[in-house]
Design a protein around this motif. Sequence first.
Motif, PDB file in Angstrom:
ATOM      1  N   PRO A 113      20.308  98.398  27.357  1.00  0.00           N
ATOM      2  CA  PRO A 113      20.498  98.265  25.913  1.00  0.00           C
ATOM      3  C   PRO A 113      21.118  96.922  25.539  1.00  0.00           C
ATOM      4  N   ALA A 114      20.713  96.402  24.389  1.00  0.00           N
ATOM      5  CA  ALA A 114      21.142  95.092  23.935  1.00  0.00           C
ATOM      6  C   ALA A 114      21.963  95.208  22.656  1.00  0.00           C
ATOM      7  N   GLU A 135      17.824 104.087  22.629  1.00  0.00           N
ATOM      8  CA  GLU A 135      18.093 103.819  24.041  1.00  0.00           C
ATOM      9  C   GLU A 135      18.114 102.329  24.366  1.00  0.00           C
ATOM     10  N   LEU A 136      17.581 101.505  23.466  1.00  0.00           N
ATOM     11  CA  LEU A 136      17.510 100.068  23.699  1.00  0.00           C
ATOM     12  C   LEU A 136      18.647  99.305  23.045  1.00  0.00           C
ATOM     13  N   VAL A 137      19.536 100.018  22.339  1.00  0.00           N
ATOM     14  CA  VAL A 137      20.546  99.335  21.522  1.00  0.00           C
ATOM     15  C   VAL A 137      21.939  99.739  21.983  1.00  0.00           C
ATOM     16  N   ARG A 138      22.764  98.732  22.246  1.00  0.00           N
ATOM     17  CA  ARG A 138      24.151  98.953  22.654  1.00  0.00           C
ATOM     18  C   ARG A 138      25.099  98.883  21.466  1.00  0.00           C
ATOM     19  N   GLY A 235      24.905 106.285  17.010  1.00  0.00           N
ATOM     20  CA  GLY A 235      26.068 106.552  17.849  1.00  0.00           C
ATOM     21  C   GLY A 235      26.673 105.325  18.504  1.00  0.00           C
ATOM     22  N   VAL A 236      26.151 104.140  18.190  1.00  0.00           N
ATOM     23  CA  VAL A 236      26.687 102.913  18.787  1.00  0.00           C
ATOM     24  C   VAL A 236      27.566 102.201  17.768  1.00  0.00           C
ATOM     25  N   VAL A 261      28.268 105.489   9.697  1.00  0.00           N
ATOM     26  CA  VAL A 261      28.017 105.635  11.127  1.00  0.00           C
ATOM     27  C   VAL A 261      29.287 106.146  11.819  1.00  0.00           C
ATOM     28  N   ARG A 262      29.140 106.583  13.041  1.00  0.00           N
ATOM     29  CA  ARG A 262      30.269 107.163  13.765  1.00  0.00           C
ATOM     30  C   ARG A 262      31.341 106.124  14.095  1.00  0.00           C
ATOM     31  N   ASP A 263      30.909 104.923  14.435  1.00  0.00           N
ATOM     32  CA  ASP A 263      31.842 103.862  14.825  1.00  0.00           C
ATOM     33  C   ASP A 263      31.470 102.610  14.042  1.00  0.00           C
TER      34      ASP A 263
END
Length: 295
Positions: A113-114, A135-138, A235-236, A261-263
């Motif tokens: 993830p990026a 799944e590709l995102v951090r 979730g990121v 968003v969560r964070d």
Amino acid sequence: MTPWLPKRGLHDTLVVVTAASNPSVDVASELRRFASADGDLAYRDTGAGDPVVLLHSGFADHRVFDAQIPVLARGYRVIAPDVRGHGASANATRPFRWADDLAALLRHLDTGPAVLVGVSMGGAIATDTVLEHPELVRAVVACGAATSEFEYTDPWARGVQSEQAAALAAGDAEGWLTAFLRFVPGRYRTLDDVDPDVLRRVREMALGTLSKHTPDEENHHVPLTGTWARVPEIGVPVLTVNGALDAPELIAAAERLARTVRDGRSTTVEGVGHYPNMERPGAFTDIVTDFLRTL
């Protein structure tokens, strides 16, 4: 910004108009090509380490981040694509979505993830991608952006959009560019308040992208819908960055994204409007690098 998308006449969403001249896009020797399912997509890939993807604003190209790329590349692998239909990337000949193009590039590069860092339209692409390909995102940094469904209601912004639409209908590239550039200083400043080099660079990139298109070209971009209902799923970590002189309703939308968003977190760059990465590049780079250190 462009967290709103392909609606004809929006200030930094791709539209089609005949350019007054046809300057070639300055493609640096380090620009690479990805053979997508619908033509080659151009990108820069430099540095080493955890991947950071820089996503440019509408009508521009990867050079929006000329100040950030070398600094970030000291500690990260920096990938800076030209969005389809922009810069050195192919135009669309069939329906496509921004998030799918980016996901295909990241899978081709076997990276992720990026961290996705987007300005204006690029912020919309970042949000779309974390929704469609989580799944590709951090993490996400959205500058001058919320979700891709933002739309101006402010009379000043709508007035500038009307000027763009009129120029578009008349095939007047210079008129369109004149209106487009008004979004750099924004409502509260004039062009005289902006570094002429910033205006020159924005104009050059926009004219280069315009020159790739024709008046009868179909807009193949497929917008994402229902984004706000899905934002709580993200979730990121998400950081929104706003120029203090940007449109209040856009700042409000970005802050809503950060709250939902969560964070999420939000920060402001004083003294600038829609393009803090170009007007205050050092401050913007510091914000991004400080955020990266928290991940």
